[in-house]
Write a protein that holds these residues in place. Structure first.
Motif, mmCIF file in Angstrom:
data_model
loop_
_atom_site.group_PDB
_atom_site.id
_atom_site.type_symbol
_atom_site.label_atom_id
_atom_site.label_comp_id
_atom_site.label_asym_id
_atom_site.label_seq_id
_atom_site.Cartn_x
_atom_site.Cartn_y
_atom_site.Cartn_z
ATOM 1 N N UNK A 179 0.802 -1.229 0.000
ATOM 2 C CA UNK A 179 0.000 0.000 0.000
ATOM 3 C C UNK A 179 0.835 1.279 0.000
ATOM 4 N N UNK A 180 2.114 1.175 0.374
ATOM 5 C CA UNK A 180 2.940 2.368 0.607
ATOM 6 C C UNK A 180 3.171 3.179 -0.663
ATOM 7 N N UNK A 181 3.098 4.516 -0.535
ATOM 8 C CA UNK A 181 3.398 5.426 -1.640
ATOM 9 C C UNK A 181 4.806 6.002 -1.514
ATOM 10 N N UNK A 182 5.426 5.809 -0.350
ATOM 11 C CA UNK A 182 6.776 6.307 -0.112
ATOM 12 C C UNK A 182 7.291 5.628 1.142
ATOM 13 N N UNK A 183 8.573 5.805 1.411
ATOM 14 C CA UNK A 183 9.121 5.216 2.633
ATOM 15 C C UNK A 183 8.557 5.880 3.894
ATOM 16 N N UNK A 184 8.407 7.224 3.919
ATOM 17 C CA UNK A 184 7.763 7.820 5.099
ATOM 18 C C UNK A 184 6.346 7.299 5.318
ATOM 19 N N UNK A 185 5.627 7.058 4.223
ATOM 20 C CA UNK A 185 4.278 6.494 4.327
ATOM 21 C C UNK A 185 4.340 5.093 4.923
ATOM 22 N N UNK A 186 5.310 4.280 4.459
ATOM 23 C CA UNK A 186 5.504 2.932 4.994
ATOM 24 C C UNK A 186 5.821 2.982 6.484
ATOM 25 N N UNK A 187 6.734 3.892 6.858
ATOM 26 C CA UNK A 187 7.117 4.024 8.259
ATOM 27 C C UNK A 187 5.914 4.362 9.139
ATOM 28 N N UNK A 235 11.717 -0.849 -2.464
ATOM 29 C CA UNK A 235 11.763 0.388 -3.247
ATOM 30 C C UNK A 235 11.056 0.211 -4.590
ATOM 31 N N UNK A 236 11.313 -0.917 -5.226
ATOM 32 C CA UNK A 236 10.692 -1.182 -6.524
ATOM 33 C C UNK A 236 9.185 -1.346 -6.380
ATOM 34 N N UNK A 237 8.738 -1.994 -5.297
ATOM 35 C CA UNK A 237 7.303 -2.175 -5.075
ATOM 36 C C UNK A 237 6.609 -0.833 -4.833
ATOM 37 N N UNK A 238 7.274 0.049 -4.071
ATOM 38 C CA UNK A 238 6.704 1.377 -3.840
ATOM 39 C C UNK A 238 6.556 2.123 -5.171
#
Length: 310
Positions: A179-187, A235-238
């Motif tokens: 579901x993440x759109x970015x690493x901050x979103x994932x965090x 990273x690729x999945x995002x």
């Protein structure tokens, strides 16, 4: 066939735990007396004194087969497979015990061995988990045993402690990455589930080299939880997640990097895991995408004029 690697300090605790139960059957012992549990513990500890500096001298491997393999196995065959496993893992010239437990639907053995060999040398545990997975797969394919379906086939309700936490982390992180759109979103999503993200930077720079996750006292590299959770693959999945959204939703919040940055770095990182074949696939993808937005006159190749250049 799969193996679980355990390294410990106490022969007394390990041997008592595996033998003092009604479903335990000692199939084979080498280098120790079989007269009593007390004598076995004594014999292991006597050899251990040849290398007193080795604190974790207890080697413990659990070898398990699928319930579908029952018809292919017997105590004699299981001992043969355990010996073959030890040979391939370079566990030799040392004391060992092979114990069968019959308390589960699936056949399994407990292999206990002394990491202090007969000559006092240390039997290394370096790369042991990686080699364990490789050897188990070789034996499984060689004898036609059932291949498990990865983490989906694990009886999670039986897991305890760190193993249980690892599988719970895997499920939560996999769902968040999709579901993440970015690493901050994932965090942010993981933080709500009590999981924290940590980055490994290259040489003190801002370039990220790896990723790990922690929950409580347990901290694991992404690739240790699952191979799909390495930094490059996340990273690729995002990037895929972003590309599946309408362009008006390609917003970049504070502290987030644009998708173009993710794309460029993802290719570099994921190539490490996937090799030249992925490079060709990504290159074709880029060429296809670019050809769709170029004007027609740029798609046509220029014909070289005949004659020599002056």
């Amino acid at each position: 066939m799969i193996g679980k690697v355990i390294i410990g300090k106490s022969f007394a605790g390990c041997i008592a735990y595996n033998l003092e139960r009604p479903e335990a059957d000692l199939l084979e012992a080498y280098g120790v007396r079989e007269t009593s549990i007390k004598d076995m513990i004594h014999d292991f500890n006597m050899q251990r004194k040849l290398n007193p500096s080795l604190g974790e001298a207890v080697g413990h491997i659990v070898l398990s087969w699928s319930a579908e393999d029952k018809s292919k196995l017997s105590p004699v065959i299981m001992v043969e497979r355990a010996r073959e496993y030890m040979e391939k893992m370079k566990i030799k010239d040392t004391q060992y015990m092979i114990i069968q437990h019959t308390d589960r639907a699936h056949p399994h053995l407990h292999l206990i061995y002394n990491r202090v060999a007969n000559n006092g040398r240390t039997i290394t545990d370096r790369y042991q988990k990686v080699n364990n997975a490789k050897v188990c797969k070789e034996i499984t394919l060689r004898y036609g045993y059932h291949l498990s379906e990865g983490k989906a086939a694990v009886n999670r309700h039986r897991l305890r402690g760190a193993d249980r936490t690892k599988y719970e982390m895997n499920d939560t992180i996999q769902a968040a990455v999709r579901l993440a759109k970015s690493f901050p979103h994932l965090e942010a999503m993981l933080r709500q589930q009590g999981i924290h993200v940590h980055y490994k930077h290259l040489g003190g720079s801002e370039s990220v080299q790896g990723i790990s996750f922690s929950k409580g006292a347990i901290r694991l590299k992404g690739s240790e939880i699952d191979r799909s959770l390495s930094y490059g693959k996340i990273r690729l999945q995002i990037d895929r997640n972003m590309r599946s959204l309408p362009k008006e939703q390609w917003s970049v919040g504070k502290g987030e990097r644009p998708v173009s940055d993710i794309r460029v770095n993802a290719i570099r990182d994921v190539l490490i895991d996937n090799g030249p074949s992925l490079f060709s696939e990504l290159l074709r993808s880029e060429q296809t995408e670019n050809s769709e937005i170029l004007p027609g006159w740029q798609k046509r190749k220029r014909k070289r004029k005949k004659g020599r250049r002056i």
